[in-house]
Design a protein around this motif. Structure first.
Motif, PDB file in Angstrom:
ATOM      1  N   GLU A  52      16.634  59.999  62.628  1.00  0.00           N
ATOM      2  CA  GLU A  52      15.182  59.918  62.702  1.00  0.00           C
ATOM      3  C   GLU A  52      14.642  61.170  63.385  1.00  0.00           C
ATOM      4  O   GLU A  52      15.271  61.735  64.276  1.00  0.00           O
ATOM      5  N   ALA A  53      13.440  61.578  62.972  1.00  0.00           N
ATOM      6  CA  ALA A  53      12.842  62.815  63.479  1.00  0.00           C
ATOM      7  C   ALA A  53      12.673  62.803  65.001  1.00  0.00           C
ATOM      8  O   ALA A  53      12.935  63.818  65.651  1.00  0.00           O
ATOM      9  N   ASP A  54      12.263  61.657  65.583  1.00  0.00           N
ATOM     10  CA  ASP A  54      12.053  61.634  67.032  1.00  0.00           C
ATOM     11  C   ASP A  54      13.366  61.792  67.791  1.00  0.00           C
ATOM     12  O   ASP A  54      13.424  62.475  68.815  1.00  0.00           O
ATOM     13  N   LEU A  55      14.445  61.207  67.289  1.00  0.00           N
ATOM     14  CA  LEU A  55      15.745  61.365  67.926  1.00  0.00           C
ATOM     15  C   LEU A  55      16.211  62.811  67.815  1.00  0.00           C
ATOM     16  O   LEU A  55      16.681  63.403  68.797  1.00  0.00           O
ATOM     17  N   LEU A  56      16.078  63.396  66.643  1.00  0.00           N
ATOM     18  CA  LEU A  56      16.489  64.782  66.449  1.00  0.00           C
ATOM     19  C   LEU A  56      15.691  65.715  67.364  1.00  0.00           C
ATOM     20  O   LEU A  56      16.262  66.593  68.009  1.00  0.00           O
ATOM     21  N   ASP A  57      14.385  65.510  67.455  1.00  0.00           N
ATOM     22  CA  ASP A  57      13.543  66.344  68.326  1.00  0.00           C
ATOM     23  C   ASP A  57      13.974  66.228  69.785  1.00  0.00           C
ATOM     24  O   ASP A  57      14.113  67.236  70.483  1.00  0.00           O
ATOM     25  N   ASP A  58      14.176  65.000  70.252  1.00  0.00           N
ATOM     26  CA  ASP A  58      14.596  64.786  71.645  1.00  0.00           C
ATOM     27  C   ASP A  58      15.964  65.412  71.904  1.00  0.00           C
ATOM     28  O   ASP A  58      16.177  66.075  72.922  1.00  0.00           O
ATOM     29  N   ALA A  59      16.895  65.211  70.977  1.00  0.00           N
ATOM     30  CA  ALA A  59      18.246  65.741  71.149  1.00  0.00           C
ATOM     31  C   ALA A  59      18.238  67.271  71.159  1.00  0.00           C
ATOM     32  O   ALA A  59      18.934  67.899  71.964  1.00  0.00           O
ATOM     33  N   ARG A  60      17.457  67.875  70.291  1.00  0.00           N
ATOM     34  CA  ARG A  60      17.383  69.346  70.264  1.00  0.00           C
ATOM     35  C   ARG A  60      16.781  69.890  71.554  1.00  0.00           C
ATOM     36  O   ARG A  60      17.271  70.886  72.092  1.00  0.00           O
ATOM     37  N   ILE A  62      16.688  68.411  74.589  1.00  0.00           N
ATOM     38  CA  ILE A  62      17.639  68.179  75.679  1.00  0.00           C
ATOM     39  C   ILE A  62      18.786  69.180  75.613  1.00  0.00           C
ATOM     40  O   ILE A  62      19.160  69.788  76.624  1.00  0.00           O
ATOM     41  N   THR A  63      19.345  69.371  74.435  1.00  0.00           N
ATOM     42  CA  THR A  63      20.472  70.282  74.279  1.00  0.00           C
ATOM     43  C   THR A  63      20.084  71.713  74.630  1.00  0.00           C
ATOM     44  O   THR A  63      20.839  72.437  75.277  1.00  0.00           O
ATOM     45  N   SER A  64      18.892  72.103  74.240  1.00  0.00           N
ATOM     46  CA  SER A  64      18.391  73.427  74.579  1.00  0.00           C
ATOM     47  C   SER A  64      18.308  73.613  76.090  1.00  0.00           C
ATOM     48  O   SER A  64      18.721  74.646  76.635  1.00  0.00           O
ATOM     49  N   GLU A  65      17.798  72.608  76.778  1.00  0.00           N
ATOM     50  CA  GLU A  65      17.685  72.680  78.243  1.00  0.00           C
ATOM     51  C   GLU A  65      19.057  72.742  78.902  1.00  0.00           C
ATOM     52  O   GLU A  65      19.283  73.531  79.823  1.00  0.00           O
ATOM     53  N   LEU A 124      16.035  69.657  83.876  1.00  0.00           N
ATOM     54  CA  LEU A 124      16.624  68.348  84.147  1.00  0.00           C
ATOM     55  C   LEU A 124      15.559  67.262  84.248  1.00  0.00           C
ATOM     56  O   LEU A 124      15.853  66.096  83.979  1.00  0.00           O
ATOM     57  N   VAL A 125      14.333  67.631  84.592  1.00  0.00           N
ATOM     58  CA  VAL A 125      13.223  66.666  84.574  1.00  0.00           C
ATOM     59  C   VAL A 125      12.980  66.212  83.135  1.00  0.00           C
ATOM     60  O   VAL A 125      12.769  65.020  82.867  1.00  0.00           O
ATOM     61  N   ILE A 126      13.050  67.151  82.202  1.00  0.00           N
ATOM     62  CA  ILE A 126      12.887  66.823  80.780  1.00  0.00           C
ATOM     63  C   ILE A 126      14.034  65.927  80.313  1.00  0.00           C
ATOM     64  O   ILE A 126      13.818  64.927  79.625  1.00  0.00           O
ATOM     65  N   VAL A 127      15.251  66.287  80.694  1.00  0.00           N
ATOM     66  CA  VAL A 127      16.418  65.480  80.313  1.00  0.00           C
ATOM     67  C   VAL A 127      16.260  64.058  80.840  1.00  0.00           C
ATOM     68  O   VAL A 127      16.452  63.081  80.108  1.00  0.00           O
ATOM     69  N   GLU A 128      15.888  63.920  82.102  1.00  0.00           N
ATOM     70  CA  GLU A 128      15.713  62.588  82.700  1.00  0.00           C
ATOM     71  C   GLU A 128      14.633  61.785  81.983  1.00  0.00           C
ATOM     72  O   GLU A 128      14.782  60.582  81.770  1.00  0.00           O
ATOM     73  N   ALA A 129      13.560  62.445  81.570  1.00  0.00           N
ATOM     74  CA  ALA A 129      12.466  61.748  80.897  1.00  0.00           C
ATOM     75  C   ALA A 129      12.843  61.265  79.501  1.00  0.00           C
ATOM     76  O   ALA A 129      12.389  60.204  79.069  1.00  0.00           O
ATOM     77  N   LEU A 130      13.677  62.016  78.797  1.00  0.00           N
ATOM     78  CA  LEU A 130      13.983  61.690  77.401  1.00  0.00           C
ATOM     79  C   LEU A 130      15.262  60.887  77.199  1.00  0.00           C
ATOM     80  O   LEU A 130      15.380  60.155  76.224  1.00  0.00           O
ATOM     81  N   ALA A 131      16.220  61.029  78.091  1.00  0.00           N
ATOM     82  CA  ALA A 131      17.523  60.390  77.907  1.00  0.00           C
ATOM     83  C   ALA A 131      17.531  58.966  78.458  1.00  0.00           C
ATOM     84  O   ALA A 131      16.821  58.648  79.401  1.00  0.00           O
ATOM     85  N   ASP A 132      18.371  58.132  77.863  1.00  0.00           N
ATOM     86  CA  ASP A 132      18.572  56.773  78.368  1.00  0.00           C
ATOM     87  C   ASP A 132      19.473  56.769  79.591  1.00  0.00           C
ATOM     88  O   ASP A 132      19.375  55.887  80.435  1.00  0.00           O
ATOM     89  N   ALA A 133      20.365  57.753  79.668  1.00  0.00           N
ATOM     90  CA  ALA A 133      21.250  57.922  80.823  1.00  0.00           C
ATOM     91  C   ALA A 133      21.644  59.391  80.854  1.00  0.00           C
ATOM     92  O   ALA A 133      21.686  60.050  79.810  1.00  0.00           O
ATOM     93  N   SER A 153      18.093  49.247  66.472  1.00  0.00           N
ATOM     94  CA  SER A 153      17.793  47.839  66.682  1.00  0.00           C
ATOM     95  C   SER A 153      17.831  47.412  68.145  1.00  0.00           C
ATOM     96  O   SER A 153      17.104  46.514  68.535  1.00  0.00           O
ATOM     97  N   ASP A 154      18.671  48.064  68.975  1.00  0.00           N
ATOM     98  CA  ASP A 154      18.748  47.645  70.375  1.00  0.00           C
ATOM     99  C   ASP A 154      17.963  48.555  71.310  1.00  0.00           C
ATOM    100  O   ASP A 154      18.089  48.485  72.508  1.00  0.00           O
ATOM    101  N   HIS A 155      17.136  49.437  70.751  1.00  0.00           N
ATOM    102  CA  HIS A 155      16.370  50.361  71.573  1.00  0.00           C
ATOM    103  C   HIS A 155      15.077  50.694  70.847  1.00  0.00           C
ATOM    104  O   HIS A 155      15.070  50.967  69.671  1.00  0.00           O
ATOM    105  N   SER A 156      13.977  50.659  71.548  1.00  0.00           N
ATOM    106  CA  SER A 156      12.711  51.042  70.951  1.00  0.00           C
ATOM    107  C   SER A 156      12.325  52.428  71.419  1.00  0.00           C
ATOM    108  O   SER A 156      12.737  52.864  72.481  1.00  0.00           O
ATOM    109  N   PRO A 157      11.484  53.167  70.646  1.00  0.00           N
ATOM    110  CA  PRO A 157      11.139  54.528  70.992  1.00  0.00           C
ATOM    111  C   PRO A 157      10.416  54.684  72.327  1.00  0.00           C
ATOM    112  O   PRO A 157      10.436  55.741  72.914  1.00  0.00           O
TER     113      PRO A 157
END
Length: 161
Positions: A52-60, A62-65, A124-133, A153-157
């Motif tokens: 999904e686009a939102d997951l890809l955006d968040d992952a990119r 976070i990975t960049s940071e 790391l503030v960005i990572v903390e805001a976007l990541a589940d852990a 199914s077990d997590h909402s955006p």
């Protein structure tokens, strides 16, 4: 793992785990330089090409940071690992790990500029805001930054489970 013939990230796949998951792992070396973040974003796009686009955006992001922090604060080698698990019950879990060769410099003793004036230091503030852990382990022989993102199914955006 790097496919040296094409200089592209190599994929290591596994499927049919006993816990009902299908998993894919991408491991690649990152350049020790300003292009580390760009190469990391591109590798995540390969690993999550159909997410999904939102997951890809968040992952990119976070990975960049994480890659930028590894280059700015650590020593070579820089390595990115993206573990992707699709659950048969639905949902997707992604774990992103960036490691480096460690940091021999102690933390700065001077007081940093206020957050509003700082040109860096928000990663790391960005990572903390976007990541589940997430976690960060630092040392003179290696630094490991890790995070987990879950969607489906077990997590909402909005971050509720």
């Amino acid at each position: 793992m790097l496919d040296h013939g094409t200089a592209r990230p190599a994929r290591v796949s596994a499927s049919g785990h006993a816990d009902g998951t299908d998993a894919t792992t991408l491991i690649t070396d990152l350049p020790y330089g300003p292009k580390a973040a760009q190469v990391a974003r591109e590798a995540v796009a390969v690993a999550l090409h159909d997410a999904e686009a939102d997951l890809l955006d968040d992952a990119r992001l976070i990975t960049s940071e994480l890659a930028t922090n590894a280059f700015a604060s650590g020593r070579p080698p820089l390595v990115l690992c993206v573990d992707r698990r699709s659950r048969t019950a639905g949902g997707l879990e992604v774990e992103i790990t960036v490691t480096d060769g460690g940091c021999s410099n102690p933390a700065p003793s001077s007081t940093p500029a206020s957050e509003e004036e700082a040109e860096s230091g928000r990663g790391l503030v960005i990572v903390e805001a976007l990541a589940d852990a997430w976690s960060l382990t630092t040392g003179t022989h290696g630094t490991r930054a890790w995070c987990r993102l879950r969607r489906g199914s077990d997590h909402s955006p909005d971050g509720t489970h």
